[in-house]
Design a protein around this motif. Structure first.
Motif, mmCIF file in Angstrom:
data_model
loop_
_atom_site.group_PDB
_atom_site.id
_atom_site.type_symbol
_atom_site.label_atom_id
_atom_site.label_comp_id
_atom_site.label_asym_id
_atom_site.label_seq_id
_atom_site.Cartn_x
_atom_site.Cartn_y
_atom_site.Cartn_z
ATOM 1 N N ILE A 97 36.318 37.548 37.158
ATOM 2 C CA ILE A 97 37.376 36.534 37.190
ATOM 3 C C ILE A 97 38.733 37.190 36.983
ATOM 4 N N ASP A 98 38.813 38.113 36.040
ATOM 5 C CA ASP A 98 40.074 38.810 35.780
ATOM 6 C C ASP A 98 40.559 39.563 37.014
ATOM 7 N N LEU A 99 39.642 40.166 37.759
ATOM 8 C CA LEU A 99 40.020 40.849 38.994
ATOM 9 C C LEU A 99 40.560 39.868 40.028
ATOM 10 N N VAL A 100 39.926 38.712 40.134
ATOM 11 C CA VAL A 100 40.402 37.688 41.068
ATOM 12 C C VAL A 100 41.844 37.314 40.728
ATOM 13 N N VAL A 101 42.107 37.087 39.456
ATOM 14 C CA VAL A 101 43.466 36.727 39.030
ATOM 15 C C VAL A 101 44.444 37.854 39.366
ATOM 16 N N THR A 102 44.071 39.083 39.063
ATOM 17 C CA THR A 102 44.944 40.233 39.334
ATOM 18 C C THR A 102 45.298 40.342 40.813
ATOM 19 N N TYR A 103 44.321 40.146 41.676
ATOM 20 C CA TYR A 103 44.547 40.321 43.114
ATOM 21 C C TYR A 103 45.160 39.097 43.791
ATOM 22 N N ALA A 120 48.276 36.708 57.996
ATOM 23 C CA ALA A 120 46.815 36.664 58.061
ATOM 24 C C ALA A 120 46.226 38.060 57.847
ATOM 25 N N ALA A 121 46.858 39.073 58.431
ATOM 26 C CA ALA A 121 46.377 40.449 58.257
ATOM 27 C C ALA A 121 46.543 40.892 56.806
ATOM 28 N N ARG A 122 47.687 40.606 56.194
ATOM 29 C CA ARG A 122 47.934 40.989 54.803
ATOM 30 C C ARG A 122 46.949 40.270 53.892
ATOM 31 N N TRP A 123 46.701 38.993 54.161
ATOM 32 C CA TRP A 123 45.755 38.196 53.367
ATOM 33 C C TRP A 123 44.372 38.840 53.397
ATOM 34 N N ALA A 129 40.551 44.287 49.474
ATOM 35 C CA ALA A 129 40.838 45.098 48.287
ATOM 36 C C ALA A 129 40.217 44.470 47.038
ATOM 37 N N LEU A 130 40.274 43.145 46.926
ATOM 38 C CA LEU A 130 39.652 42.441 45.798
ATOM 39 C C LEU A 130 38.147 42.671 45.810
ATOM 40 N N GLN A 132 36.513 45.142 47.148
ATOM 41 C CA GLN A 132 36.280 46.544 46.812
ATOM 42 C C GLN A 132 36.395 46.768 45.309
ATOM 43 N N ALA A 133 37.409 46.174 44.692
ATOM 44 C CA ALA A 133 37.597 46.318 43.236
ATOM 45 C C ALA A 133 36.424 45.699 42.483
ATOM 46 N N SER A 134 35.945 44.562 42.952
ATOM 47 C CA SER A 134 34.806 43.904 42.313
ATOM 48 C C SER A 134 33.544 44.753 42.451
ATOM 49 N N ASP A 135 33.350 45.321 43.627
ATOM 50 C CA ASP A 135 32.191 46.186 43.844
ATOM 51 C C ASP A 135 32.279 47.437 42.972
ATOM 52 N N GLN A 136 33.470 48.014 42.851
ATOM 53 C CA GLN A 136 33.649 49.199 42.006
ATOM 54 C C GLN A 136 33.422 48.860 40.533
ATOM 55 N N TYR A 137 33.862 47.675 40.136
ATOM 56 C CA TYR A 137 33.623 47.203 38.766
ATOM 57 C C TYR A 137 32.122 47.163 38.492
ATOM 58 N N ASP A 138 31.358 46.580 39.425
ATOM 59 C CA ASP A 138 29.907 46.512 39.256
ATOM 60 C C ASP A 138 29.268 47.900 39.259
ATOM 61 N N THR A 139 29.718 48.754 40.154
ATOM 62 C CA THR A 139 29.170 50.105 40.220
ATOM 63 C C THR A 139 29.489 50.880 38.946
ATOM 64 N N GLY A 140 30.710 50.738 38.465
ATOM 65 C CA GLY A 140 31.151 51.485 37.293
ATOM 66 C C GLY A 140 30.424 51.117 36.018
ATOM 67 N N ASN A 141 29.974 49.860 35.915
ATOM 68 C CA ASN A 141 29.264 49.475 34.691
ATOM 69 C C ASN A 141 27.824 49.050 34.996
ATOM 70 N N ASP A 142 27.328 49.482 36.171
ATOM 71 C CA ASP A 142 25.951 49.189 36.586
ATOM 72 C C ASP A 142 25.663 47.689 36.482
ATOM 73 N N HIS A 143 26.544 46.907 37.091
ATOM 74 C CA HIS A 143 26.414 45.443 37.099
ATOM 75 C C HIS A 143 26.316 44.863 35.694
ATOM 76 N N GLY A 144 27.036 45.479 34.769
ATOM 77 C CA GLY A 144 27.066 44.999 33.390
ATOM 78 C C GLY A 144 26.003 45.590 32.494
ATOM 79 N N ARG A 145 25.063 46.315 33.058
ATOM 80 C CA ARG A 145 23.980 46.874 32.232
ATOM 81 C C ARG A 145 24.525 47.818 31.168
ATOM 82 N N ASN A 146 25.596 48.540 31.508
ATOM 83 C CA ASN A 146 26.197 49.451 30.529
ATOM 84 C C ASN A 146 26.961 48.704 29.441
#
Length: 166
Positions: A97-103, A120-123, A129-130, A132-146
């Motif tokens: 949710i925090d990432l959604v707000v940031t982006y 439309a292209a910028r959107w 980018a949002l 990608q950031a969400s996917d990196q968040y999940d990868t970085g903490n192993d989907h919260g397991r860490n």
């Protein structure tokens, strides 16, 4: 115009199991125990020729969490572990949710002054980018397991039996 980020809608999906161990097994089979989905939309409030002068962005977020249906029949230790797990999962989903707000918090300004095609292209670039950031968040903490979104089944209290000799 502003970006309107509405309060997230939290809902649950049922998970069944007589014991926490059974429930943990079901959750391990899921792709994700909790899920956060976002739906941002923009609306042009005012045009200035071919460019967007004022834009409003509406951001809707939905979070789905597991609900253990047999929770009330569980032992106190199982309930405590389930509560800890759910709280860790809730904190993980809040990170999305925090990432959604940031982006999206400045998305209106990002689009203002652009023509329809460029906006439309910028959107789409920003939504990509949002994601990608969400996917990196999940990868970085192993989907919260860490961060504790795994269930540790408590050891069952051993029943003590007193043996008597004949």
């Amino acid at each position: 115009m502003p970006v309107l980020t509405y309060e997230p809608t939290w809902s649950t999906h049922d998970v069944h199991g007589r014991t926490l161990e059974e429930v943990a097994g079901h959750i391990q089979q899921m792709t994700e125990a909790g899920q956060t989905h976002w739906t941002p939309r923009y609306h042009v409030q005012e045009w200035e020729g071919q460019t967007m002068k004022r834009v409003q962005v509406d951001v809707y977020v939905e979070v789905t969490m597991p609900h253990w249906t047999e929770y009330s029949a569980a032992t106190a230790a199982e309930q405590a572990e389930w509560d800890r797990f759910v709280e860790a999962l809730r904190a993980h989903e809040q990170g999305h949710i925090d990432l959604v707000v940031t982006y999206t918090e400045n998305a209106d300004v990002m689009l203002e002054g652009l023509d329809e095609h460029a906006a439309a292209a910028r959107w789409q670039e920003n939504l990509y980018a949002l994601q990608q950031a969400s996917d990196q968040y999940d990868t970085g903490n192993d989907h919260g397991r860490n961060a504790g979104t795994t269930i540790e089944v408590p050891e069952q209290e051993a029943e003590s039996e007193e043996l008597t000799s004949p």
